[in-house]
Motif scaffolding. Structure first.
Motif, PDB file in Angstrom:
ATOM      1  N   VAL A 192     -21.070 -26.140  25.092  1.00  0.00           N
ATOM      2  CA  VAL A 192     -21.976 -25.545  25.595  1.00  0.00           C
ATOM      3  C   VAL A 192     -22.890 -25.560  24.651  1.00  0.00           C
ATOM      4  CG1 VAL A 192     -22.823 -25.357  27.624  1.00  0.00           C
ATOM      5  CG2 VAL A 192     -20.604 -25.704  27.950  1.00  0.00           C
ATOM      6  N   PHE A 193     -24.329 -26.460  25.714  1.00  0.00           N
ATOM      7  CA  PHE A 193     -25.726 -25.707  24.854  1.00  0.00           C
ATOM      8  C   PHE A 193     -26.682 -25.679  25.662  1.00  0.00           C
ATOM      9  CE2 PHE A 193     -24.552 -26.788  20.220  1.00  0.00           C
ATOM     10  CZ  PHE A 193     -23.601 -27.899  19.547  1.00  0.00           C
ATOM     11  N   ASN A 194     -27.906 -24.642  25.724  1.00  0.00           N
ATOM     12  CA  ASN A 194     -28.186 -24.650  26.095  1.00  0.00           C
ATOM     13  C   ASN A 194     -29.360 -25.031  25.426  1.00  0.00           C
ATOM     14  OD1 ASN A 194     -26.767 -21.228  27.305  1.00  0.00           O
ATOM     15  ND2 ASN A 194     -26.511 -23.537  28.499  1.00  0.00           N
ATOM     16  N   SER A 195     -30.580 -25.457  26.123  1.00  0.00           N
ATOM     17  CA  SER A 195     -32.130 -26.559  25.380  1.00  0.00           C
ATOM     18  C   SER A 195     -32.690 -25.118  25.389  1.00  0.00           C
ATOM     19  CB  SER A 195     -31.755 -27.370  25.949  1.00  0.00           C
ATOM     20  OG  SER A 195     -33.049 -26.782  27.459  1.00  0.00           O
ATOM     21  N   HIS A 196     -33.057 -24.135  26.089  1.00  0.00           N
ATOM     22  CA  HIS A 196     -33.382 -22.664  25.893  1.00  0.00           C
ATOM     23  C   HIS A 196     -33.305 -22.294  27.298  1.00  0.00           C
ATOM     24  CE1 HIS A 196     -35.554 -25.463  29.106  1.00  0.00           C
ATOM     25  NE2 HIS A 196     -36.194 -24.983  29.357  1.00  0.00           N
ATOM     26  N   ALA A 197     -34.214 -20.607  27.733  1.00  0.00           N
ATOM     27  CA  ALA A 197     -33.638 -20.311  28.297  1.00  0.00           C
ATOM     28  C   ALA A 197     -34.527 -19.877  29.985  1.00  0.00           C
ATOM     29  CB  ALA A 197     -34.220 -18.599  27.296  1.00  0.00           C
ATOM     30  N   HIS A 198     -34.879 -21.129  29.781  1.00  0.00           N
ATOM     31  CA  HIS A 198     -35.569 -20.739  31.346  1.00  0.00           C
ATOM     32  C   HIS A 198     -33.975 -21.552  32.030  1.00  0.00           C
ATOM     33  CE1 HIS A 198     -39.437 -22.386  30.783  1.00  0.00           C
ATOM     34  NE2 HIS A 198     -39.384 -21.410  30.332  1.00  0.00           N
ATOM     35  N   GLY A 199     -33.659 -20.644  33.520  1.00  0.00           N
ATOM     36  CA  GLY A 199     -32.511 -19.731  34.158  1.00  0.00           C
ATOM     37  C   GLY A 199     -32.001 -22.260  34.507  1.00  0.00           C
ATOM     38  N   ASP A 200     -32.825 -22.875  34.996  1.00  0.00           N
ATOM     39  CA  ASP A 200     -32.069 -24.127  35.281  1.00  0.00           C
ATOM     40  C   ASP A 200     -31.072 -24.962  34.233  1.00  0.00           C
ATOM     41  OD1 ASP A 200     -34.682 -24.612  34.066  1.00  0.00           O
ATOM     42  OD2 ASP A 200     -35.350 -26.468  35.207  1.00  0.00           O
ATOM     43  N   HIS A 201     -31.390 -23.871  33.102  1.00  0.00           N
ATOM     44  CA  HIS A 201     -30.938 -24.795  31.671  1.00  0.00           C
ATOM     45  C   HIS A 201     -29.492 -24.226  30.998  1.00  0.00           C
ATOM     46  CE1 HIS A 201     -33.533 -27.476  31.380  1.00  0.00           C
ATOM     47  NE2 HIS A 201     -34.798 -26.548  31.723  1.00  0.00           N
TER      48      HIS A 201
END
Ligand SMILES: [Zn+2]
Length: 318
Positions: free
Chosen positions: A99-108
């Protein structure tokens, strides 16, 4: 010529119908689109998190590799992460391996929890600043917020941060697939990554680009940096750009969002030079941005965007 055109259009229609998989009649009835043979996107709604969407409101990307499925941004709640797992099972029997998370905003990233519940060995990647934020106060803030605004329907119990960090220029090989990471400095946040699916002519932009949608820009955002990051992406000339909100498309998506940012920034700069405060300039700036007023999010975001651009311009003066 007409015949050929008609055939061409008919082929596209058949292609699109065949590639848009039907979904079982459950509450996660969001469209999935095939971008290339190995890339799929699931399009969530634009609404803020609420009890109906249970925190799901982003574009999720699936990459099918010979080792298993890789997911970019697995939704904004543990519930969404589990629904994405179910949806992937309709596409392939292969497990989720990364899994990759694009940034720290919770919807991601809040969906990480739902994925890990089913695939505990899936490796989660994010930018070092993203990992630090999620493991710090931001993580708890997002988890508490999603449980509150969905009235407990997000299913979130714990913070699941990235296992590993990635940064600009890193290449991750998963089965037959190479993923290349880009980070050009603060843009939408100070921890954005965009991900090239090498050989597929495709880039996942994260929230540095949204397709006809406006979202938040907080203290760590840079409008100037966001414009530069889009220019970098445009320079790569990919055939497929997949934003983190809204549908995938070509360079036109980047150009449209870039024009919003540039128009906003130029107008605020002009009125700043005229001596207006951010509050005083708002009506004129909003008028200049008339073309974007129909974009979801405009009404709640434009005021904060003006204030942030104002502060950014002010800080550049000193
Ligand atoms: Zn964001």
């Amino acid at each position: 010529m007409k015949m050929i055109q008609a055939l061409y259009i008919a082929t596209i229609c058949i292609f699109f119908t065949a590639s848009s998989l039907a979904v079982s009649a459950d509450e996660f009835d969001w469209p999935m689109e095939r971008i290339t043979d190995k890339i799929y996107a699931i399009y969530g709604p634009f609404d803020l998190p609420n009890p109906e969407n249970r925190g799901f409101r982003n574009t999720v990307v699936l990459v099918l590799t010979t080792e298993g499925v890789v997911v970019f941004d697995p939704g904004g709640s543990a519930w969404a992460g589990e629904k994405i797992v179910e949806k992937i099972k309709m596409l392939t029997e292969d497990p989720i391996v990364a899994v990759f998370n694009s940034h720290a905003h919770g919807d991601h990233w809040l969906g990480n929890e739902g994925v890990k519940k089913h695939y505990p060995s899936a490796v989660i990647y994010g930018h070092p600043n993203m990992k630090a934020r999620v493991e710090g106060a931001d993580g708890k803030r997002w988890l508490d917020m999603i449980n509150r605004v969905t009235e407990g329907k997000a299913g979130g119990e714990k913070i699941v941060a990235p296992d590993k960090t990635v940064n600009d220029g890193d290449e991750i090989n998963i089965g037959d697939t190479k993923l290349r990471i880009y980070h050009t400095g603060p843009a939408h946040t100070d921890n954005d990554i965009s991900i090239e699916i090498v050989g597929e002519n495709a880039l996942f932009t994260g929230d540095v680009v949204r397709n006809q949608f406006l979202g938040m820009m907080e203290q760590d955002a840079s409008f100037k940096g966001n414009i530069a990051a889009i220019d970098f992406m445009l320079g790569k000339n990919f055939g497929h750009y997949i934003p983190a909100h809204g549908r995938a498309g070509g360079a036109e998506i980047l150009n449209e969002y870039r024009t919003y940012l540039v128009t906003l920034r130029n107008k605020v700069k002009q009125l700043y030079d005229d001596g207006l405060s951010d509050f005083e300039m708002k009506p004129e700036v909003v008028q200049t941005l008339e073309a974007y007023q129909k974009w979801p999010g405009f009404d709640i975001r434009v005021g904060p965007h003006i204030s942030r651009v104002y502060l950014e311009i002010e800080s550049e003066e000193f």
